[in-house]
Motif scaffolding. Sequence first.
Motif, PDB file in Angstrom:
ATOM      1  N   VAL A   1      11.010 -43.247 -22.730  1.00  0.00           N
ATOM      2  CA  VAL A   1      12.149 -43.999 -22.212  1.00  0.00           C
ATOM      3  C   VAL A   1      12.345 -43.631 -20.746  1.00  0.00           C
ATOM      4  O   VAL A   1      12.135 -42.471 -20.355  1.00  0.00           O
ATOM      5  CB  VAL A   1      13.427 -43.686 -23.019  1.00  0.00           C
ATOM      6  CG1 VAL A   1      14.605 -44.471 -22.485  1.00  0.00           C
ATOM      7  CG2 VAL A   1      13.209 -44.002 -24.493  1.00  0.00           C
ATOM      8  N   ASP A   2      12.742 -44.606 -19.955  1.00  0.00           N
ATOM      9  CA  ASP A   2      13.034 -44.353 -18.539  1.00  0.00           C
ATOM     10  C   ASP A   2      14.361 -43.601 -18.447  1.00  0.00           C
ATOM     11  O   ASP A   2      15.446 -44.183 -18.567  1.00  0.00           O
ATOM     12  CB  ASP A   2      13.112 -45.687 -17.786  1.00  0.00           C
ATOM     13  CG  ASP A   2      13.215 -45.485 -16.272  1.00  0.00           C
ATOM     14  OD1 ASP A   2      13.472 -44.339 -15.842  1.00  0.00           O
ATOM     15  OD2 ASP A   2      13.061 -46.469 -15.529  1.00  0.00           O
ATOM     16  N   SER A   3      14.284 -42.295 -18.251  1.00  0.00           N
ATOM     17  CA  SER A   3      15.492 -41.467 -18.208  1.00  0.00           C
ATOM     18  C   SER A   3      16.377 -41.814 -17.021  1.00  0.00           C
ATOM     19  O   SER A   3      17.598 -41.635 -17.078  1.00  0.00           O
ATOM     20  CB  SER A   3      15.109 -39.987 -18.156  1.00  0.00           C
ATOM     21  OG  SER A   3      14.371 -39.621 -19.305  1.00  0.00           O
ATOM     22  N   GLU A   4      15.752 -42.314 -15.940  1.00  0.00           N
ATOM     23  CA  GLU A   4      16.533 -42.701 -14.773  1.00  0.00           C
ATOM     24  C   GLU A   4      17.475 -43.855 -15.107  1.00  0.00           C
ATOM     25  O   GLU A   4      18.654 -43.856 -14.737  1.00  0.00           O
ATOM     26  CB  GLU A   4      15.601 -43.107 -13.633  1.00  0.00           C
ATOM     27  CG  GLU A   4      16.286 -43.318 -12.299  1.00  0.00           C
ATOM     28  CD  GLU A   4      16.600 -42.014 -11.597  1.00  0.00           C
ATOM     29  OE1 GLU A   4      17.239 -42.054 -10.539  1.00  0.00           O
ATOM     30  OE2 GLU A   4      16.211 -40.938 -12.106  1.00  0.00           O
ATOM     31  N   MET A   5      16.967 -44.836 -15.852  1.00  0.00           N
ATOM     32  CA  MET A   5      17.795 -45.963 -16.244  1.00  0.00           C
ATOM     33  C   MET A   5      18.864 -45.533 -17.249  1.00  0.00           C
ATOM     34  O   MET A   5      19.999 -46.022 -17.202  1.00  0.00           O
ATOM     35  CB  MET A   5      16.921 -47.062 -16.850  1.00  0.00           C
ATOM     36  CG  MET A   5      16.000 -47.751 -15.846  1.00  0.00           C
ATOM     37  SD  MET A   5      16.917 -48.493 -14.466  1.00  0.00           S
ATOM     38  CE  MET A   5      17.953 -49.652 -15.343  1.00  0.00           C
ATOM     39  N   GLN A   6      18.491 -44.640 -18.141  1.00  0.00           N
ATOM     40  CA  GLN A   6      19.473 -44.133 -19.096  1.00  0.00           C
ATOM     41  C   GLN A   6      20.615 -43.423 -18.367  1.00  0.00           C
ATOM     42  O   GLN A   6      21.784 -43.550 -18.735  1.00  0.00           O
ATOM     43  CB  GLN A   6      18.805 -43.169 -20.082  1.00  0.00           C
ATOM     44  CG  GLN A   6      17.832 -43.823 -21.039  1.00  0.00           C
ATOM     45  CD  GLN A   6      18.538 -44.708 -22.053  1.00  0.00           C
ATOM     46  OE1 GLN A   6      18.702 -45.907 -21.845  1.00  0.00           O
ATOM     47  NE2 GLN A   6      18.981 -44.119 -23.147  1.00  0.00           N
ATOM     48  N   TRP A   7      20.283 -42.678 -17.349  1.00  0.00           N
ATOM     49  CA  TRP A   7      21.301 -41.963 -16.569  1.00  0.00           C
ATOM     50  C   TRP A   7      22.201 -42.940 -15.822  1.00  0.00           C
ATOM     51  O   TRP A   7      23.421 -42.788 -15.791  1.00  0.00           O
ATOM     52  CB  TRP A   7      20.604 -41.011 -15.595  1.00  0.00           C
ATOM     53  CG  TRP A   7      21.526 -40.307 -14.660  1.00  0.00           C
ATOM     54  CD1 TRP A   7      22.471 -39.380 -14.984  1.00  0.00           C
ATOM     55  CD2 TRP A   7      21.583 -40.463 -13.241  1.00  0.00           C
ATOM     56  NE1 TRP A   7      23.123 -38.946 -13.847  1.00  0.00           N
ATOM     57  CE2 TRP A   7      22.595 -39.596 -12.759  1.00  0.00           C
ATOM     58  CE3 TRP A   7      20.877 -41.230 -12.326  1.00  0.00           C
ATOM     59  CZ2 TRP A   7      22.914 -39.496 -11.417  1.00  0.00           C
ATOM     60  CZ3 TRP A   7      21.191 -41.129 -10.993  1.00  0.00           C
ATOM     61  CH2 TRP A   7      22.199 -40.269 -10.542  1.00  0.00           C
ATOM     62  N   LEU A   8      21.592 -43.979 -15.236  1.00  0.00           N
ATOM     63  CA  LEU A   8      22.385 -44.970 -14.510  1.00  0.00           C
ATOM     64  C   LEU A   8      23.298 -45.760 -15.449  1.00  0.00           C
ATOM     65  O   LEU A   8      24.349 -46.242 -15.041  1.00  0.00           O
ATOM     66  CB  LEU A   8      21.460 -45.925 -13.751  1.00  0.00           C
ATOM     67  CG  LEU A   8      20.764 -45.339 -12.510  1.00  0.00           C
ATOM     68  CD1 LEU A   8      19.751 -46.326 -11.948  1.00  0.00           C
ATOM     69  CD2 LEU A   8      21.788 -44.955 -11.451  1.00  0.00           C
ATOM     70  N   ASN A   9      22.888 -45.889 -16.701  1.00  0.00           N
ATOM     71  CA  ASN A   9      23.727 -46.584 -17.687  1.00  0.00           C
ATOM     72  C   ASN A   9      24.803 -45.684 -18.274  1.00  0.00           C
ATOM     73  O   ASN A   9      25.595 -46.151 -19.105  1.00  0.00           O
ATOM     74  CB  ASN A   9      22.853 -47.141 -18.815  1.00  0.00           C
ATOM     75  CG  ASN A   9      21.983 -48.303 -18.361  1.00  0.00           C
ATOM     76  OD1 ASN A   9      22.342 -49.030 -17.436  1.00  0.00           O
ATOM     77  ND2 ASN A   9      20.848 -48.484 -19.015  1.00  0.00           N
ATOM     78  N   GLY A  10      24.821 -44.424 -17.883  1.00  0.00           N
ATOM     79  CA  GLY A  10      25.823 -43.501 -18.393  1.00  0.00           C
ATOM     80  C   GLY A  10      25.495 -42.908 -19.745  1.00  0.00           C
ATOM     81  O   GLY A  10      26.378 -42.340 -20.406  1.00  0.00           O
ATOM     82  N   SER A  11      24.230 -43.015 -20.183  1.00  0.00           N
ATOM     83  CA  SER A  11      23.847 -42.516 -21.504  1.00  0.00           C
ATOM     84  C   SER A  11      23.427 -41.058 -21.490  1.00  0.00           C
ATOM     85  O   SER A  11      23.266 -40.470 -22.560  1.00  0.00           O
ATOM     86  CB  SER A  11      22.699 -43.364 -22.079  1.00  0.00           C
ATOM     87  OG  SER A  11      23.103 -44.712 -22.225  1.00  0.00           O
ATOM     88  N   CYS A  12      23.207 -40.473 -20.324  1.00  0.00           N
ATOM     89  CA  CYS A  12      22.785 -39.079 -20.237  1.00  0.00           C
ATOM     90  C   CYS A  12      23.921 -38.218 -19.688  1.00  0.00           C
ATOM     91  O   CYS A  12      24.738 -38.691 -18.896  1.00  0.00           O
ATOM     92  CB  CYS A  12      21.559 -38.942 -19.317  1.00  0.00           C
ATOM     93  SG  CYS A  12      20.060 -39.693 -19.989  1.00  0.00           S
ATOM     94  N   PRO A  13      23.977 -36.948 -20.096  1.00  0.00           N
ATOM     95  CA  PRO A  13      25.023 -36.057 -19.572  1.00  0.00           C
ATOM     96  C   PRO A  13      24.856 -35.828 -18.077  1.00  0.00           C
ATOM     97  O   PRO A  13      23.754 -35.948 -17.515  1.00  0.00           O
ATOM     98  CB  PRO A  13      24.799 -34.752 -20.355  1.00  0.00           C
ATOM     99  CG  PRO A  13      23.974 -35.122 -21.533  1.00  0.00           C
ATOM    100  CD  PRO A  13      23.136 -36.285 -21.111  1.00  0.00           C
ATOM    101  N   LEU A  14      25.956 -35.525 -17.428  1.00  0.00           N
ATOM    102  CA  LEU A  14      25.903 -35.111 -16.029  1.00  0.00           C
ATOM    103  C   LEU A  14      25.262 -33.732 -15.941  1.00  0.00           C
ATOM    104  O   LEU A  14      25.546 -32.852 -16.758  1.00  0.00           O
ATOM    105  CB  LEU A  14      27.310 -35.065 -15.432  1.00  0.00           C
ATOM    106  CG  LEU A  14      28.061 -36.399 -15.343  1.00  0.00           C
ATOM    107  CD1 LEU A  14      29.514 -36.159 -14.969  1.00  0.00           C
ATOM    108  CD2 LEU A  14      27.393 -37.327 -14.338  1.00  0.00           C
ATOM    109  N   MET A  15      24.395 -33.546 -14.946  1.00  0.00           N
ATOM    110  CA  MET A  15      23.741 -32.254 -14.763  1.00  0.00           C
ATOM    111  C   MET A  15      24.682 -31.289 -14.054  1.00  0.00           C
ATOM    112  O   MET A  15      25.634 -31.707 -13.368  1.00  0.00           O
ATOM    113  CB  MET A  15      22.451 -32.442 -13.972  1.00  0.00           C
ATOM    114  CG  MET A  15      21.435 -33.339 -14.668  1.00  0.00           C
ATOM    115  SD  MET A  15      20.906 -32.694 -16.263  1.00  0.00           S
ATOM    116  CE  MET A  15      19.744 -31.429 -15.739  1.00  0.00           C
ATOM    117  N   PRO A  16      24.445 -29.977 -14.176  1.00  0.00           N
ATOM    118  CA  PRO A  16      25.356 -28.999 -13.579  1.00  0.00           C
ATOM    119  C   PRO A  16      25.571 -29.167 -12.085  1.00  0.00           C
ATOM    120  O   PRO A  16      26.697 -28.982 -11.593  1.00  0.00           O
ATOM    121  CB  PRO A  16      24.678 -27.660 -13.911  1.00  0.00           C
ATOM    122  CG  PRO A  16      23.932 -27.925 -15.178  1.00  0.00           C
ATOM    123  CD  PRO A  16      23.430 -29.332 -15.045  1.00  0.00           C
TER     124      PRO A  16
END
Length: 627
Positions: free
Chosen positions: A279-294
């Motif tokens: 899965v494209d983790s970059e797109m998942q992050w932009l969609n708000g599906s991934c946690p914010l990093m420290p």
Amino acid sequence: MRNGMAFKSSLKTVAVLGMALSMISLAAHFFAARYYTWARAADELQQPGGVHPAPILATRGFLHAEIRGDFHEIRSSICDLIVVARLLNVTLVVPKLREVVAKQISSKFRGFDYLYDEQHFVSVLSNDVPVVTRLPKRLRQKTKNQSYLVVSSTTSVDFYVQDVLPEIEKEGVVGLSVSGGGCLQSLLGTDLEHYQRLRCRVAFHALKFRQEIEELSTKMLARLKTAGKPFMALHLGLERDTLAYHGCAERFQDVHTELIQYRRAKMIKNGIVRGELNVDSEMQWLNGSCPLMPDEVGVLLRSLGYKQTSRIYISGVEVFGGQRILLPLRSMYPNLEDRTTLTTARERFTVYGEEPDFPPPPPFILPKINEKARLAAWEKAGPRPRPLPPPAGRPKYSHELEGWWGWIGESDTEPAPALKDMRIRSHKLLWQALDYIICTQADAFFSAFDEDKSGHPNFASLVMGHRVYAGASRRTYRPERKPLAKLLMQVRDHMYDPGREWMAAARNSILKSSGEEGIAAASSSVRPLSFLSHPLPECVCSRNQSQSEAEAPGRCPEWSRRSGLAGFGDTEEQDMDFMDSVEEEELPLNSTAAAAVDRLAVVDSAERSPSEDAFMAEVDEDNDPND
């Protein structure tokens, strides 16, 4: 004759006295009953939701259950079980927690009382649902031949009334297997509103942690609040299962990416995930599906104005990536604390209880060498000269495989959980119990991720719901990850020096999602999945217009019945106007973060809470980490 008349006179006197005493007794019972009713009504007004229908004393049978899941799933499931028992008018047997029945934990705390105070639980709910510690002897044998009914958080009220209740009336007992964080649908009609208040009574009053957990959490809170300084609790949500479910592997590097992908492949095989492996983790992050990093959390906290000397408690049983991934956040906020820095091993041992020793590992035996096969291989090795044979195999020492990730370097299959892993799984529930108390009592709470691996509300969601119930004006940040990801993308190349306009935009975004408008939007999407994540307004007032004022003394205002919220003050709305006047100031960062970050200061601090004023205050020296 005179003696007979005297005897009759004395009989009349005794009769009159008896009637008088009977009248006095009836009057005393009447006033006692009235006083009990008034006292109970006054007591219930202090409990969530005011008065509610009293249970029928004679129950129809027994309900027992076993619960599987993490801390937040166990907590939600217990609340649902109480509501189901009250709905069916049955006696509930204290539920079994499958995560704490292992033989590797202390025999002193095993079962429900591994986490919660069982006696307190039964006592608080005595006026709502009959709760017993075990089934009657005549029914125990019957349950051995019964199978558990599998239920989920979407099971309807009709299912229990039409399918479960007849079975209880027929057999006298029914067992439920609860997983996934509940056994009853989250939303109930206004005619069942008192059952929602019962959920809050269980979650916020009956579920008290056992004494050892409460005592250690009190010590941790005292150490965090040393010298009267407030602190923030931060939940990162960086867990392997969560990252694998949402496809966030590429946000990590090296072995951590492999570990996440392995877990995702297993989830796909078991039908938990229906998407693709890659899965494209970059797109998942932009969609708000991934946690914010420290590092992203650190920059956002600076946009909110929190000082470098602020004390932050890191909650969560797992921060995937270890201490290395926390380095950027620690460079911006050196005073990071967790359960290991605030407690000693001896103090944690008092919570675990005395546990049995593990059996010794089997001795390593060198493999036998087949001399004939060795000679045959030597003859077939080819013409001389030839290279030296490889060195003989040696045992792999324990320190070379230390850590749950050690298998990834030599095997394609993750080993089955060992005895130590099963014990740690039980310990995690205790760690989360300590974190839950700290997070609900913190002066401020920031959630970097509020969904679990199934998309349902997680630990952070329950914490935010508890904080709203305890006091709507508490400082609780609910960042909306999708708009923040777009903002962070704009300053990816210069994240530590984003500029004042970007800082203002980030702060406005966080405060908007944390205010009344943001909570209302989150409530509409999350409440169908978890009522306890947004327990307002049912837990503090009544939306049922058919009830009289006497039946519903805590009537919700009209606007809250339309929007689904009640009791929220104007604290967050006031914070939205703080940008009227700002001044610039440079904050020095450590060598890891080379650039200085602009901070926006509030000129008029009269509208802020005392806790936030303390956070924003100028501090000349750093906090003592050992405080």
